[in-house]
Structure formats: C-alpha cells, structure tokens
Design an enzyme around this catalytic site. Structure first.
Site, short mmCIF file in Angstrom:
data_model
loop_
_atom_site.label_atom_id
_atom_site.label_comp_id
_atom_site.label_asym_id
_atom_site.label_seq_id
_atom_site.Cartn_x
_atom_site.Cartn_y
_atom_site.Cartn_z
CE LYS A 57 -1.57 1.79 3.82
NZ LYS A 57 -1.55 3.24 3.99
CB CYS A 59 -3.67 6.40 10.91
SG CYS A 59 -4.29 5.12 10.23
NE ARG A 61 0.93 10.24 10.61
CZ ARG A 61 0.60 9.20 9.81
NH1 ARG A 61 -0.50 8.65 9.89
NH2 ARG A 61 1.40 8.58 8.67
N PRO A 62 2.51 16.50 11.59
CG PRO A 62 4.34 17.61 12.32
CD PRO A 62 3.36 16.56 12.72
CB VAL A 63 2.26 18.88 6.18
CG1 VAL A 63 1.55 17.62 6.03
CG2 VAL A 63 1.44 20.09 6.27
CG ASP A 64 7.04 20.54 10.26
OD1 ASP A 64 6.56 19.58 10.34
OD2 ASP A 64 8.04 20.94 10.89
CG LEU A 65 9.97 18.15 8.44
CD1 LEU A 65 10.35 16.85 9.11
CD2 LEU A 65 11.07 19.17 8.35
NE ARG A 109 1.14 12.20 7.41
CZ ARG A 109 1.11 13.57 8.06
NH1 ARG A 109 0.26 14.29 8.23
NH2 ARG A 109 2.22 14.06 7.78
NE ARG A 161 -6.87 3.98 5.79
CZ ARG A 161 -6.13 4.39 6.37
NH1 ARG A 161 -6.34 4.84 7.66
NH2 ARG A 161 -4.99 5.16 5.81
CB ILE A 212 8.22 6.72 14.25
CG1 ILE A 212 9.22 5.82 13.99
CG2 ILE A 212 7.79 7.52 12.68
CD1 ILE A 212 10.59 6.27 13.40
CG ASP A 241 3.57 1.46 9.23
OD1 ASP A 241 3.04 2.31 10.19
OD2 ASP A 241 3.61 1.72 8.00
C1 UD1 Z 1 4.60 6.81 6.22
C2 UD1 Z 1 3.79 5.80 6.23
C3 UD1 Z 1 3.28 5.34 7.59
C4 UD1 Z 1 4.45 5.19 8.30
C5 UD1 Z 1 5.50 6.22 8.44
C6 UD1 Z 1 6.84 5.94 9.05
C7 UD1 Z 1 2.64 5.74 3.89
C8 UD1 Z 1 1.26 6.10 3.08
N1 UD1 Z 1 2.60 6.00 5.36
O1 UD1 Z 1 3.74 7.92 6.64
O2 UD1 Z 1 2.63 4.04 7.41
O3 UD1 Z 1 3.94 4.87 9.76
O4 UD1 Z 1 5.79 6.53 6.89
O5 UD1 Z 1 7.46 4.83 8.60
O6 UD1 Z 1 3.64 5.71 3.40
N2 UD1 Z 1 6.80 14.66 10.27
C9 UD1 Z 1 7.14 15.98 10.87
N3 UD1 Z 1 6.83 17.11 9.96
C10 UD1 Z 1 6.57 16.39 8.49
C11 UD1 Z 1 6.51 15.15 8.34
C12 UD1 Z 1 6.70 14.32 9.13
O7 UD1 Z 1 7.52 16.26 11.95
O8 UD1 Z 1 6.38 17.52 7.77
C13 UD1 Z 1 7.23 13.40 11.62
C14 UD1 Z 1 5.92 12.61 11.79
O9 UD1 Z 1 5.18 13.35 12.88
C15 UD1 Z 1 6.65 11.56 12.58
C16 UD1 Z 1 7.96 11.44 11.55
O10 UD1 Z 1 8.00 12.62 11.07
O11 UD1 Z 1 6.94 11.55 13.72
C17 UD1 Z 1 7.90 10.34 10.41
O12 UD1 Z 1 6.78 10.66 9.54
P1 UD1 Z 1 6.50 10.26 8.03
O13 UD1 Z 1 7.83 9.24 7.66
O14 UD1 Z 1 6.57 11.72 7.39
O15 UD1 Z 1 5.49 9.49 7.95
P2 UD1 Z 1 4.23 9.47 6.87
O16 UD1 Z 1 5.22 9.81 5.26
O17 UD1 Z 1 3.29 10.22 6.94
#
Ligand code: UD1
Length: 432
Positions: free
Chosen positions: A22, A126, A131-135, A102, A409, A339, A317
């Site tokens: 997925k 989920c 789960r921010p998107v700042d990065l 997401r 899902r 994580i 996961d």
């Molecule tokens: C993806 C996976 C999810 C998995 C996760 C970690 C998919 C669809 N989902 O989620 O199943 O659990 O990787 O292996 O592939 N973070 C920030 N700022 C950001 C982005 C992330 O602080 O802008 C933090 C998150 O809160 C978290 C960490 O970075 O603590 C890792 O998150 P991330 O690897 O981005 O997870 P996803 O890509 O959302």
C-alpha cells in the site's frame, strides 16, 4: 458498519500470498500526475485507500483503466492499472477527499512541479498523534515555491521560471517528505541534494519508477539522494513492490498461533529487523525464491525488547502487531515507539483480551500472560486493528472486532488469506 468475528486457538498452516505494498502503491499512483504519458502499475493491491486515491486523482483529471482478470490468473493476483494524466483539469485537492487519507496530500508536489500551482487541503488520516506537514512545505519552499496556508488549505505556487533545484536537509527522517522532494525535484531546473532522506524500500520503489519515467535520481535507499531535474517525464510500466508490513503482520500471526506458513512473494531484505525480532521470540524463519517461511511448533514465546526506528530499523507499522505477540510471551518485554507519539491506542483494546500492558511515556511494558480470552474490541487505526486480529487468532473463544473499515484500508482479502491457512475469520455485514 462491518464487524469481524474470529474464533481463536487454531494454528495457521499453508500459503499466504503477499500483495503489493500500500505504502508504495500510493506515491506511485500520485507520480502519474508528473507526466502526460501513461503510467502502468502492476501488482496494485485492492484496497480502500487505493480506490480513494483513484477518486482523488480522477478529480484532477487522471483517467484510469483497470485491466480485467485473465483466465488462469491467481485469485489474489494484483491489479494492473493504467493512469493517464494527459489533461489535468483541476489543481485543487478538496478537504472532503484529502481529510480521509493523509498520503493524498502528496499530490501537492507533482501538481506544483508540472502545473506550477496546487491548492491542497491539510491532511487527515490515521489518528496516531499529531502528524505535521512542516517538512513537506519546507521542501517546496526550498525549491523556490511560495507557500501559504489559508482556511485549511495549502496554496503553493512555483516561481515564473518553474521550481529550482536546491540543497535540502531534513531535520527528521520523513517518508512523506522524501516522496514529496523526489516528485517535486525531478521536474525542477538544476540539481537537488536531499540530506537525511528516508531509506524506506517504498522510497526506492518510487525512485525506480521515476527513473523509468526518465527522471535522473541517484542514491535512493541511502540518506543522500541526488536529483538532476529534467524538462519532462514520459509514461512507464512498473510493478509495485511486495508489502513488507503485510508480510511482517502474518509472520507475527504465525509466531503467535503456531503453525507453518509460506508468505509467498515476501522479500526478507525488506523486513530484516522485523524478522530478527520474530526469530528472537522463538519462531523459525527461512527464506527462498518463493518467499519467507515462518513456523513455530510448541514452546513458549520468548520476550523481546524492540524500539521502532526509520528503515532499516524496526518499522513503526509493525509495532502494534509485535506487541500483540509479546502479550503471550513467557516474561516481560519493553516496546518503545520513537516515530509517532500516541501510537499505543491498541493497548487498551489488547487489555480487553486479557493482556497486561503498562505505559510509561513512549514505552509499553508488556508482561506476558499464559492465555488471552476473546472479547468485543474496537479497531482504532489501520495497524492497531490488525494487531487485534492477531491477538484474537491466538485467544480462546470468540472475538468481535468492530470498525473493520480500518483493516480494509490496508489489508487485501484478510479473511480469505487467514482462512485458507485454517483460521476462523468471518465478516459480519453491517445490519446483520
Ligand atoms: C509513512 C507511512 C506510514 C509510516 C510512516 C513512518 C505511507 C502512506 N505512510 O507515513 O505508514 O508509519 O511513514 O514509517 O507511506 N513529521 C514531521 N513533519 C513533517 C512530516 C513528518 O514532524 O512534515 C514527523 C511525523 O510526525 C513523524 C515522523 O516525522 O513523527 C515520520 O513521519 P513520516 O515518515 O513523514 O510518515 P508518513 O510519510 O506520513
């Protein structure tokens, strides 16, 4: 809402085919937005998240065709889908759709790179902590885009000459951030270097597909990825890699119930940390060209401490599923989640089955018990729900799992795959 009834206490024996991942399928489908050619994806799993993403892409103007089954195809063979984004008609991804998954937020990158602008709702998905998107937004800005947030939407605009390559350092490893950077930088002018990039196999799968589409990418699978932008990408054909999380989940189920199962098509190198933990718990794991074979015949489950980490560490996961396994270990184990905060929602549901688990900040201390007993439980998120299924398979008596849409899902044909190995798992349609 559908429920699942599981009668536990039966070992698993047989073959479970592993579906396409997925977490690879979603970014690969999104990559179709980068080209006016046709992207053909093979081994695409039949999942609610995949169907929802098709709708989201359809909203942008992507035409998709699903190939019919041919005589002789395996009953659980993945789908072949042709995605054609020749005419992008809308660069907005609305709240109603993005809030349900997401990963759909990632459309921001290809839309911005190819069309010069994107308006995408802030994501949902989920409920596993903030789960921010700042990065992800940092990446877009580094590549020269202007980014504003207005009424719950991200408005991103490329400069008049298009995105420009940049040197980008992630303060934290992020899979979504790395996908976003790859999909934006492949069409940017000049050279991009990503430092502290995610090394997850799904990132490598996306990069492999982009390379087939004509992108110039080096170093995917390592923390430093280099991208040389190109003017346009073409269509391609790519097969989605096998789902390491699905494989690890069933491996943990067998380690818990006992039995002997071949996880057909699973690749051990995608899952070494998970397999090491399963072996340490007392199960036997071997692999060959067909896949990974897991067995455990008698003997108590041994306690094992794990800590989640980015790839190649133990995947977050699989944390919930491993905790289910540890609830029946002959001793105490410590499970540390590094994580995501708040990814312990399965703890109170596992407790309903008789598990003894204490939480101390980001550590769950699991004191193994001799027996679990079936009970009604509630699925809370995708991976948490499947941990309840595993525990129920090993519990005495009947468990009803409510809110199974979470399972749909991310797990293709869960009941069929388990039942063909001797489990008793039955879906009860809503209303009955
Ligand atoms: C993806 C996976 C999810 C998995 C996760 C970690 C998919 C669809 N989902 O989620 O199943 O659990 O990787 O292996 O592939 N973070 C920030 N700022 C950001 C982005 C992330 O602080 O802008 C933090 C998150 O809160 C978290 C960490 O970075 O603590 C890792 O998150 P991330 O690897 O981005 O997870 P996803 O890509 O959302």
């Amino acid at each position: 809402m559908d429920r699942i009834r599981i009668v536990g206490g039966r070992p698993l024996n047989g073959v479970i085919p592993i579906s396409g991942a997925k977490n690879a399928a979603l970014p690969l489908m999104i990559a179709s937005l980068l080209t006016d050619g046709t992207l053909t994806l093979e081994n695409l799993p039949r999942l609610a998240d995949v169907n929802l993403l098709m709708r989201i892409l359809g909203n942008h103007g992507v035409d998709y065709k699903i190939e019919g089954k041919r005589p002789g195809d395996q009953p659980i063979a993945g789908q072949i889908v042709h995605l054609d984004a020749a005419n992008i008609v809308d660069t907005t991804a609305p709240y109603e759709l993005v809030s349900r998954m997401r990963a759909s937020f990632w459309v921001v990158a290809p839309l911005l790179a190819r069309m010069g602008e994107a308006k995408v709702s802030l994501p949902g998905g989920c409920a596993i902590g903030t789960r921010p998107v700042d990065l992800l937004l940092m990446v877009l800005e580094k590549l020269g885009a202007s980014v504003e947030i207005e009424s719950g939407y991200v408005l991103a605009k490329a400069p008049s000459g298009g995105l420009r390559g940049a040197d980008i350092t992630f303060s934290k490893v992020t899979v979504g951030g790395t996908h976003t950077a790859l999909m934006a930088a492949v069409l940017a002018h000049g050279h991009t270097v990503l430092h502290n990039a995610a090394c997850e196999p799904e990132v490598v799968d996306l990069a492999d597909c982009l390379i087939k589409m004509g992108a110039r990418i080096k170093g995917a699978g390592t923390p430093t990825i280099e991208i040389e932008g190109v003017g346009r990408l073409n269509g391609a054909r790519h097969s989605v890699l096998p789902d390491r999380i699905e494989a690890g989940t069933y491996a943990m189920a067998v380690a818990m119930t006992g039995g002997d199962v071949l996880l057909e098509g699973a690749r051990p190198e995608l899952l070494q940390a998970g397999l090491d933990a399963i072996v340490a718990s007392g199960a036997t794991v071997t692999s060959n060209a067909q896949g990974i074979r897991v067995s455990r015949n008698g003997g108590r489950i041994l306690p094992v401490d794990i800590s989640t980490a980015p790839f190649p560490g133990f995947p977050t996961d699989l944390q919930a599923q491993f905790m289910a396994l540890m609830t029946r270990a002959g001793g105490t184990s410590r499970i540390t989640e590094t994580i995501f905060e708040n990814r312990f929602m399965h703890v109170q549901e596992l407790a309903r089955l008789g598990a003894h688990i204490k939480l101390e900040d980001d550590v769950a201390i699991v004191e193994g018990v001799e027996k679990l007993k079936g009970a009604p439980v509630m699925a809370t998120d995708l991976r948490a729900s499947v941990s309840l299924v595993i525990a129920a398979l090993a519990a005495e008596g009947e468990t009803i799992v409510h809110r199974v849409y979470h399972l749909d899902r991310g797990f293709e044909q869960l009941e069929q795959k388990l039942n063909q190995c001797g489990a008793s798992v039955e879906r009860i349609a809503s209303g009955s």
